[in-house]
Scaffold this motif. Structure first.
Motif, PDB file in Angstrom:
ATOM      1  N   MET A  37       0.833  -1.205   0.000  1.00  0.00           N
ATOM      2  CA  MET A  37       0.000   0.000   0.000  1.00  0.00           C
ATOM      3  C   MET A  37       0.857   1.240   0.000  1.00  0.00           C
ATOM      4  O   MET A  37       2.018   1.232   0.380  1.00  0.00           O
ATOM      5  CB  MET A  37      -0.894   0.012   1.234  1.00  0.00           C
ATOM      6  N   GLY A  38       0.240   2.323  -0.391  1.00  0.00           N
ATOM      7  CA  GLY A  38       0.937   3.594  -0.418  1.00  0.00           C
ATOM      8  C   GLY A  38       0.210   4.517  -1.362  1.00  0.00           C
ATOM      9  O   GLY A  38      -0.564   4.079  -2.200  1.00  0.00           O
ATOM     10  N   GLU A  39       0.437   5.816  -1.192  1.00  0.00           N
ATOM     11  CA  GLU A  39      -0.216   6.782  -2.061  1.00  0.00           C
ATOM     12  C   GLU A  39       0.346   6.647  -3.467  1.00  0.00           C
ATOM     13  O   GLU A  39       1.344   5.987  -3.674  1.00  0.00           O
ATOM     14  CB  GLU A  39       0.044   8.205  -1.552  1.00  0.00           C
ATOM     15  N   ASN A  40      -0.293   7.338  -4.416  1.00  0.00           N
ATOM     16  CA  ASN A  40       0.265   7.350  -5.757  1.00  0.00           C
ATOM     17  C   ASN A  40       1.633   7.989  -5.722  1.00  0.00           C
ATOM     18  O   ASN A  40       1.832   8.987  -5.046  1.00  0.00           O
ATOM     19  CB  ASN A  40      -0.632   8.133  -6.705  1.00  0.00           C
ATOM     20  N   GLY A  41       2.568   7.413  -6.460  1.00  0.00           N
ATOM     21  CA  GLY A  41       3.920   7.942  -6.446  1.00  0.00           C
ATOM     22  C   GLY A  41       4.722   7.406  -5.277  1.00  0.00           C
ATOM     23  O   GLY A  41       5.848   7.817  -5.063  1.00  0.00           O
ATOM     24  N   ALA A  42       4.141   6.482  -4.513  1.00  0.00           N
ATOM     25  CA  ALA A  42       4.870   5.922  -3.376  1.00  0.00           C
ATOM     26  C   ALA A  42       5.918   4.925  -3.841  1.00  0.00           C
ATOM     27  O   ALA A  42       6.840   4.612  -3.109  1.00  0.00           O
ATOM     28  CB  ALA A  42       3.905   5.256  -2.404  1.00  0.00           C
ATOM     29  N   GLY A  43       5.754   4.410  -5.073  1.00  0.00           N
ATOM     30  CA  GLY A  43       6.758   3.496  -5.611  1.00  0.00           C
ATOM     31  C   GLY A  43       6.263   2.076  -5.815  1.00  0.00           C
ATOM     32  O   GLY A  43       7.047   1.191  -6.145  1.00  0.00           O
ATOM     33  N   LYS A  44       4.946   1.861  -5.643  1.00  0.00           N
ATOM     34  CA  LYS A  44       4.430   0.500  -5.803  1.00  0.00           C
ATOM     35  C   LYS A  44       4.609  -0.005  -7.228  1.00  0.00           C
ATOM     36  O   LYS A  44       5.063  -1.122  -7.449  1.00  0.00           O
ATOM     37  CB  LYS A  44       2.936   0.456  -5.460  1.00  0.00           C
ATOM     38  N   SER A  45       4.252   0.844  -8.194  1.00  0.00           N
ATOM     39  CA  SER A  45       4.360   0.409  -9.593  1.00  0.00           C
ATOM     40  C   SER A  45       5.807   0.160  -9.964  1.00  0.00           C
ATOM     41  O   SER A  45       6.117  -0.801 -10.665  1.00  0.00           O
ATOM     42  CB  SER A  45       3.789   1.473 -10.522  1.00  0.00           C
ATOM     43  N   THR A  46       6.694   1.036  -9.499  1.00  0.00           N
ATOM     44  CA  THR A  46       8.117   0.851  -9.792  1.00  0.00           C
ATOM     45  C   THR A  46       8.594  -0.487  -9.243  1.00  0.00           C
ATOM     46  O   THR A  46       9.318  -1.225  -9.903  1.00  0.00           O
ATOM     47  CB  THR A  46       8.924   1.991  -9.150  1.00  0.00           C
ATOM     48  N   LEU A  47       8.144  -0.798  -8.040  1.00  0.00           N
ATOM     49  CA  LEU A  47       8.537  -2.053  -7.407  1.00  0.00           C
ATOM     50  C   LEU A  47       8.067  -3.247  -8.251  1.00  0.00           C
ATOM     51  O   LEU A  47       8.816  -4.184  -8.502  1.00  0.00           O
ATOM     52  CB  LEU A  47       7.917  -2.118  -6.011  1.00  0.00           C
ATOM     53  N   LEU A  48       6.815  -3.186  -8.704  1.00  0.00           N
ATOM     54  CA  LEU A  48       6.292  -4.272  -9.532  1.00  0.00           C
ATOM     55  C   LEU A  48       7.076  -4.380 -10.832  1.00  0.00           C
ATOM     56  O   LEU A  48       7.329  -5.472 -11.332  1.00  0.00           O
ATOM     57  CB  LEU A  48       4.811  -4.042  -9.847  1.00  0.00           C
ATOM     58  N   LYS A  49       7.467  -3.224 -11.379  1.00  0.00           N
ATOM     59  CA  LYS A  49       8.199  -3.260 -12.644  1.00  0.00           C
ATOM     60  C   LYS A  49       9.590  -3.853 -12.462  1.00  0.00           C
ATOM     61  O   LYS A  49      10.146  -4.430 -13.391  1.00  0.00           O
ATOM     62  CB  LYS A  49       8.275  -1.864 -13.250  1.00  0.00           C
ATOM     63  N   ILE A  50      10.159  -3.681 -11.269  1.00  0.00           N
ATOM     64  CA  ILE A  50      11.446  -4.315 -11.004  1.00  0.00           C
ATOM     65  C   ILE A  50      11.248  -5.821 -10.862  1.00  0.00           C
ATOM     66  O   ILE A  50      12.000  -6.624 -11.394  1.00  0.00           O
ATOM     67  CB  ILE A  50      12.084  -3.713  -9.731  1.00  0.00           C
ATOM     68  N   LEU A  51      10.163  -6.182 -10.204  1.00  0.00           N
ATOM     69  CA  LEU A  51       9.864  -7.605 -10.012  1.00  0.00           C
ATOM     70  C   LEU A  51       9.604  -8.296 -11.349  1.00  0.00           C
ATOM     71  O   LEU A  51       9.945  -9.463 -11.535  1.00  0.00           O
ATOM     72  CB  LEU A  51       8.645  -7.747  -9.084  1.00  0.00           C
ATOM     73  N   SER A  52       9.015  -7.556 -12.294  1.00  0.00           N
ATOM     74  CA  SER A  52       8.654  -8.179 -13.569  1.00  0.00           C
ATOM     75  C   SER A  52       9.770  -8.077 -14.588  1.00  0.00           C
ATOM     76  O   SER A  52       9.627  -8.564 -15.702  1.00  0.00           O
ATOM     77  CB  SER A  52       7.401  -7.510 -14.124  1.00  0.00           C
ATOM     78  N   GLY A  53      10.882  -7.426 -14.218  1.00  0.00           N
ATOM     79  CA  GLY A  53      12.004  -7.336 -15.146  1.00  0.00           C
ATOM     80  C   GLY A  53      11.902  -6.171 -16.113  1.00  0.00           C
ATOM     81  O   GLY A  53      12.702  -6.052 -17.024  1.00  0.00           O
ATOM     82  N   ASN A  54      10.899  -5.305 -15.944  1.00  0.00           N
ATOM     83  CA  ASN A  54      10.785  -4.133 -16.815  1.00  0.00           C
ATOM     84  C   ASN A  54      11.827  -3.078 -16.480  1.00  0.00           C
ATOM     85  O   ASN A  54      12.304  -2.377 -17.358  1.00  0.00           O
ATOM     86  CB  ASN A  54       9.398  -3.503 -16.689  1.00  0.00           C
ATOM     87  N   TYR A  55      12.128  -2.931 -15.204  1.00  0.00           N
ATOM     88  CA  TYR A  55      13.157  -1.995 -14.774  1.00  0.00           C
ATOM     89  C   TYR A  55      14.290  -2.763 -14.119  1.00  0.00           C
ATOM     90  O   TYR A  55      14.067  -3.762 -13.442  1.00  0.00           O
ATOM     91  CB  TYR A  55      12.621  -1.021 -13.724  1.00  0.00           C
ATOM     92  N   LEU A  56      15.482  -2.231 -14.299  1.00  0.00           N
ATOM     93  CA  LEU A  56      16.634  -2.755 -13.594  1.00  0.00           C
ATOM     94  C   LEU A  56      16.829  -1.869 -12.366  1.00  0.00           C
ATOM     95  O   LEU A  56      16.877  -0.655 -12.499  1.00  0.00           O
ATOM     96  CB  LEU A  56      17.846  -2.634 -14.524  1.00  0.00           C
ATOM     97  N   PRO A  57      16.921  -2.439 -11.169  1.00  0.00           N
ATOM     98  CA  PRO A  57      17.127  -1.563 -10.007  1.00  0.00           C
ATOM     99  C   PRO A  57      18.490  -0.875 -10.086  1.00  0.00           C
ATOM    100  O   PRO A  57      19.443  -1.467 -10.593  1.00  0.00           O
ATOM    101  CB  PRO A  57      17.058  -2.515  -8.815  1.00  0.00           C
ATOM    102  N   THR A  58      18.545   0.379  -9.616  1.00  0.00           N
ATOM    103  CA  THR A  58      19.816   1.100  -9.609  1.00  0.00           C
ATOM    104  C   THR A  58      20.755   0.466  -8.578  1.00  0.00           C
ATOM    105  O   THR A  58      21.955   0.379  -8.778  1.00  0.00           O
ATOM    106  CB  THR A  58      19.584   2.574  -9.239  1.00  0.00           C
ATOM    107  N   GLU A  59      20.138   0.064  -7.457  1.00  0.00           N
ATOM    108  CA  GLU A  59      20.919  -0.616  -6.425  1.00  0.00           C
ATOM    109  C   GLU A  59      20.068  -1.712  -5.812  1.00  0.00           C
ATOM    110  O   GLU A  59      18.850  -1.693  -5.926  1.00  0.00           O
ATOM    111  CB  GLU A  59      21.286   0.362  -5.293  1.00  0.00           C
TER     112      GLU A  59
END
Lengths: 500, 322
Positions: A37-59
């Protein structure tokens, strides 16, 4: 002690100018539903995109089943058993259930699809999910809820172990939500790791075993024992403050009839609608998906042609044959699907705000008045509290809530009399929601007639002076605010009214 | 913080690159050509180069708006030929240069109106619609001219192709005026902004009160008009209306736009894009001619350039995103 199956270890992700995630760490276990949970822009979508391989984490790293890894692309994530059920489903409407289910993995011999095996394999997963659909049905003939089930079946057919749901209920009807929950519960009992992203509190409490809260890209806390926390605890954790009543409703004086609709019907609006909204009144329009609420608003706004009926504004019959004519007469609509019907993704925030109202400020009717454009965009940005580095930013780079506020800013640049809001807070976080409710009441104070369409029951009851309920393109009842309860409204929306 | 200032400067660099990167590449190509290709940097060659790109410059202006709106106009080359033929025939018939020019331009507007009406009002895909009108206009050109070049008898008309203003040939002057006007239209008027909005999201534009049908109609009429203008000028330069001229020229105009950075998905366009695209294509072609590269090989080179440009563009966007 149980060993976590999926672990986020100090995961960070930066984009130029933005830190979307900062050192997020948490653990998910087999056989548990972990809500995010978290407000919009909290980073949930980014987290899912890292999990799905769409984004590479910076660290940082993920660990799945005890192996430390980072997914470099979506295929690696798939192979590791990760499946994401997105808000916007990845389906091909023209193809059949079976073809969609096996998309990319069609059983074939020498390139020729083996139909029997395809059907058999599909049927197996349809049976597992207890879906009574023929594998030969084209997807376009099914409902969104059924599409989602097919997506889940697809995930299972690929041997997914970790299944993440991104706002899965946002466009489902109540029975479909029940069905989804029973499937999720089954998957949990089978020992899958479930990640569940949603804004809806009731759901989160019903379905999840653990809740992790993110705020501004940072990990806040993980609640492991849900029996000890309340709604308010969760909200406080998400926004860092106690919101209390997020609606701030107060009674106000209503004036004369502003909008009057008689016997209206349209090409896509089957029934025959009559309603009035008075100046300063907020009319809530509730109904389940498919009730015809959006269709009604679109006919009033001139976006879909009307077939019969009249629209009166301040006592005068008006003709509304296009959105342009509606806007010129002071009727505006914030559409339900922001991405498809609201924003111009290739344009800046400022451009998205000014696109309509500029016509009355141009030189010689067609030359842009840059000075006014800049002033108006800045003014709306401040008034609406749109969070963006500048009005020159592309609107797609903003979160959903801020896009919505920009679109509201577009309409507040106009001299409006009637405001039609179609699911104004869908997919928007609590903080932005509250701002939008405040705005609705402020505009009602200014004697606008407002219609709010929503599938969120507490929301409809929280903002409306009167609630009109629709079911399969018919008005099934009108309830005054004082008499409105969730049960009453839902009953009108769902139950077949028996002829006496 | 240093990291944020770095990010900021990186952001503004990509902005500058987006707007002027292709012009920079043109400058490099131009300077290299001046240094290494004999006879490139001469007044005669510069005039020739200017004349060669004047056509694509004018036509690309109309095409820019089509692409910006997420549409395409394949009929431009046929309109060039047909407008030239119509102008030639009418001048010979009436012995009036101005009536001939008006007839040629009128033909372009008429084709544009048909394109616009079918695409905007009848909602037919622009690729198919203009593929059809492309053949119709080409065929009409052959019918009117009886399949042969139509020599023009009034010599005043040729001045349109050869007259100089302060040493600059008229076709180049027309091109510069066109680019100035279309640049203004694109960035400073509702017409241009609405075009970009429609290309970005047509339904959202309609729901924001933009008259999508009318805007599209105007876009195609204007595209037909500028193509006809190019056709009339070409006829003046060739002293005749030739029905077989400019075959495949629509691809040159589209290439120039895309090379400069115009998105085929619509919504992203700047006038500097087509200036860069037209100049790069023209300069390379000119250089190849001076180097005596065979016309067959030139096709290959042109195709390769376009391919490299779009791949580069895609890669660049990915690079900026990550």
């Amino acid at each position: 002690m149980q060993v976590p199956y999926l672990e986020f270890d100090n995961v960070s992700k930066s984009f130029p100018g933005v830190k979307a995630l900062q050192n997020v760490s948490f653990k998910c276990y087999e056989g548990k539903v972990h809500a995010l949970m978290g407000e919009n822009g909290a980073g949930k979508s980014t987290l899912l995109k890292i999990l799905s391989g769409n984004y590479l984490p910076t660290e940082g790293k993920l660990s799945v089943g005890g192996r430390q890894l980072v997914f470099r692309n979506t295929k690696e994530a798939l192979l590791a058993g990760v499946a994401i059920i997105y808000q916007e489903l990845n389906i091909v409407p023209e193809m059949t259930v079976a073809e969609n289910l096996c998309l990319g993995q069609l059983p074939h011999s020498f390139g020729i699809v083996n139909k029997a095996e395809l059907i058999e394999r599909t049927q197996k997963y349809l049976d597992k999910l207890d879906l009574n659909i023929s594998p030969d049905t084209p997807l376009k003939e099914l409902s969104i809820g059924q599409w989602q089930m097919i997506e889940i079946a697809k995930a299972l057919s690929r041997g997914a172990k970790i299944i993440a749901f991104d706002e899965p209920t946002s466009s489902l009807s109540a029975p479909e939500i029940e069905k989804l929950f029973s499937v999720i519960n089954e998957l949990r009992d089978e020992g899958k790791v479930i990640l569940y992203v949603s804004h809806r509190m009731e759901e989160i409490f019903r379905i999840s075993d653990e809740i992790t809260v993110l705020k501004d890209g940072q990990f806040v806390e993980t609640f492991s024992d849900l029996s000890k926390i309340t709604n308010d605890d969760l909200v406080r954790s998400m926004v860092g403050r106690n919101l209390g009543d997020i609606y701030h409703y107060r009674p106000r004086e209503v004036g004369d009839t502003r909008l009057k609709i008689t016997h209206l019907s349209g090409q896509k609006l089957k029934g025959d609608f009559s309603l009035t909204v008075r100046a300063g009144e907020v009319l809530g329009l509730f109904g389940l998906v498919g009730a015809g609420r959006s269709e009604l608003l679109k006919v009033i706004f001139g976006a879909d042609p009307s077939v019969s009926g009249t629209i009166e504004l301040d006592g005068k019959t008006i003709s509304v044959r296009s959105p342009k004519e509606a806007i010129e007469q002071g009727i505006v609509l914030c559409p339900e699907d922001r991405k498809k019907e609201g924003i111009i993704p290739t344009a800046t925030v400022g451009e998205n705000i000014n696109i309509s109202a500029r016509r009355s400020h141009n030189f010689l009717k067609f030359i842009i008045n840059e000075k006014w454009e800049k002033k108006n965009a800045e003014q709306q940005r401040q008034q609406m509290n749109v969070k963006t580095p500048s009005i020159q930013q592309l609107i797609v780079n903003l979160s959903g809530g801020n896009q919505q506020k920009a679109i509201l800013g577009r309409w507040l640049s106009e001299d409006i009399k009637v405001l039609l809001l179609d699911e104004p807070t869908r997919g928007i976080d609590v903080g932005a929601k509250s701002e939008i409710y405040d705005l609705i009441f402020k505009l009602a104070d200014q004697k606008l007639a407002i219609i709010v369409v929503s599938s969120d029951l507490p929301e409809v009851i929280g903002v409306s002076d009167r609630i009109m309920v629709m079911r399969s393109h018919q008005i099934t009842g009108v309830i005054e605010r004082a008499d409105a309860t969730e049960e009453k409204v839902l009953k009108l929306a769902m139950v077949e009214s028996k002829a006496a | 913080m240093t990291s944020t200032t770095q990010e900021k400067s990186a952001g503004s660099f990509s902005k500058i690159w987006n707007a002027y990167g292709m012009l920079l590449i043109f400058a490099v190509i131009f300077v290299c050509s001046c240094l290494f290709i004999p006879n490139f940097a001469t007044v005669v060659n510069m005039k020739g180069l200017g004349l060669a790109i004047s056509m694509s410059g004018i036509v690309a202006c109309g095409m820019l708006f089509c692409l910006a709106a997420g549409e395409i106009d394949l009929s431009v080359a046929s309109v060039i030929a047909c407008a030239g033929v119509v102008t030639a025939v009418v001048i010979n018939m009436t012995q009036s240069v101005s009536v001939g020019i008006l007839a040629g331009l009128g033909l372009g507007i008429a084709v544009g109106l048909i394109n616009g009406f079918v695409i905007a009002k009848l909602k037919i895909n622009s690729l198919i619609t203009t593929l059809a009108t492309m053949q119709i206009a080409r065929g009409l050109g052959y019918i009117i001219s009886d399949g042969k070049a139509v020599g023009i008898t009034k010599e005043e008309f040729f001045e349109l192709g050869y007259q100089d203003i302060f040493g600059v040939p008229l076709p180049i002057v027309f091109t510069i005026i066109c680019i100035a006007i279309f640049g203004f239209l694109l960035s400073k008027t509702t017409y241009g902004r609405n075009t970009l909005a429609i290309g970005g999201n047509q339904e959202a534009s309609r729901l924001a009160g933009i008259n999508v049908d009318r805007t599209k109609l105007i876009i195609f009429v204007v595209s037909g008009f500028v193509s006809a203008l190019a056709g009339v000028i070409l006829a003046a330069r060739m002293t005749s209306g030739q029905p077989m001229t400019s075959v495949g020229f629509e691809l040159v105009a589209i290439s120039a736009c895309v090379l400069g950075g115009v998105s085929l998905n619509g919504g992203v366009a700047k006038i500097s894009f087509i200036i860069a695209g037209v100049l790069i294509l023209g300069t390379i072609e000119n250089a190849m001619n001076l180097l005596n590269i065979s016309p067959f090989a030139q096709y290959v080179v042109r195709g390769l350039i376009l391919l490299i440009a779009v791949i580069f563009d895609k890669y660049k966007q990915k690079f900026i995103k990550s």
